[in-house]
Design a protein around this motif. Structure first.
Motif: not given
Length: 259
Positions: A1-10, A43-45, A48-53, A93-99
């Motif tokens: 079983m692998g880790f699951l991380t959770f990032l959100s704007d909630f 809604f700030n892609i 989110a990109l900065h944090v996950i990268n 599919d809002n563009g985050l994956l492409s970045l």
């Protein structure tokens, strides 16, 4: 079983994070969930990109990253999972994956649609993330996809004597993280002295620590990810300098006398 991380704007004042975690634990009570942040600006892609990268490669390969940012921002109603550099990413599919994947994921699938869902993270994305974390392959969680919404990062402006970049993130302490990398400075500078200019300030020294200059003084350093960061020792640089996301930062190199 692998880790699951959770990032959100909630955020953390409502029940949204708990509802998603409840779904994950219902599907697998032993699932390890690591919260990265739930305070991405709504809604700030780019945020989110900065944090996950900044952090995803610190986790073991095989980790699944559930990215619930702007989850209703997909005009085509698609939710996807991608495999990139040994990590799985699940998001709208809002563009985050492409970045994140630089438009070149190793594998990409569309997740099963649920058009009537009021919480796509809970109902569509979370089950896929749990499946991947528990060893499912990509074909078991979705259908092969050939495209995704694409976004393009703002590019640095480079010439022989300068680099022009921008602030891409303001952290909790008010430090200004830019898109100017140490690699770009080394490649353009070739060891020449340089100054860093922003707002009305000029810094001619790169420090190793935030507290190297005196209290209240500006400091420039390269962070752990190798990006130029501007701060104020014991101060909130964003507020005190009046600089925020997308503010301009310039690096100017001393011309070679032989030129």
């Amino acid at each position: 079983m692998g880790f699951l991380t959770f990032l959100s704007d909630f955020g953390t004042t409502d029940h949204y994070v708990a509802a998603v975690k409840a779904k994950i634990l219902t599907l697998n009570p032993e699932q390890v969930i690591v919260d990265i942040s739930h305070h991405v600006e709504p809604f700030n892609i780019a945020h989110a990109l900065h944090v996950i990268n900044s952090v995803y490669q610190d986790f073991p390969e095989g980790t699944v990253h559930l990215l619930a940012v702007d989850t209703h921002g997909t005009k085509n109603g698609r939710y996807q999972a991608a495999l990139y550099k040994g990590h799985y990413f699940v998001c709208a599919d809002n563009g985050l994956l492409s970045l994140i994947t630089e438009n070149d994921p190793r594998q990409l699938v569309d997740l099963p649609a649920q058009p009537d869902s009021s919480s796509p993270c809970r109902d569509i994305m979370a089950p896929a993330a749990v499946g991947l974390a528990n060893g499912a392959n990509m074909a078991e969680v979705g259908e092969l996809a050939e495209d995704m919404v694409q976004r393009i990062n703002r590019q640095l402006r480079l010439n022989d004597h300068s680099i022009i970049g921008h602030v891409v993130h303001v952290d909790h302490y008010g430090n200004l993280i830019t898109d100017i990398s140490q690699d770009s400075v080394d490649a353009i500078g070739h060891g020449r002295p340089y100054t860093i200019q922003f707002n009305r300030e000029v810094i001619d020294r790169v420090s190793r620590r935030y507290n190297q200059p005196g209290e209240g003084d500006c400091v420039a350093l390269f962070n752990r990810q190798g990006f130029l960061t501007i701060g104020i020792n014991k101060g909130h640089a964003s507020e005190l300098l009046g600089m925020y996301f997308d503010s301009r930062v310039e690096v100017h190199f001393t011309p070679d006398p032989a030129e």
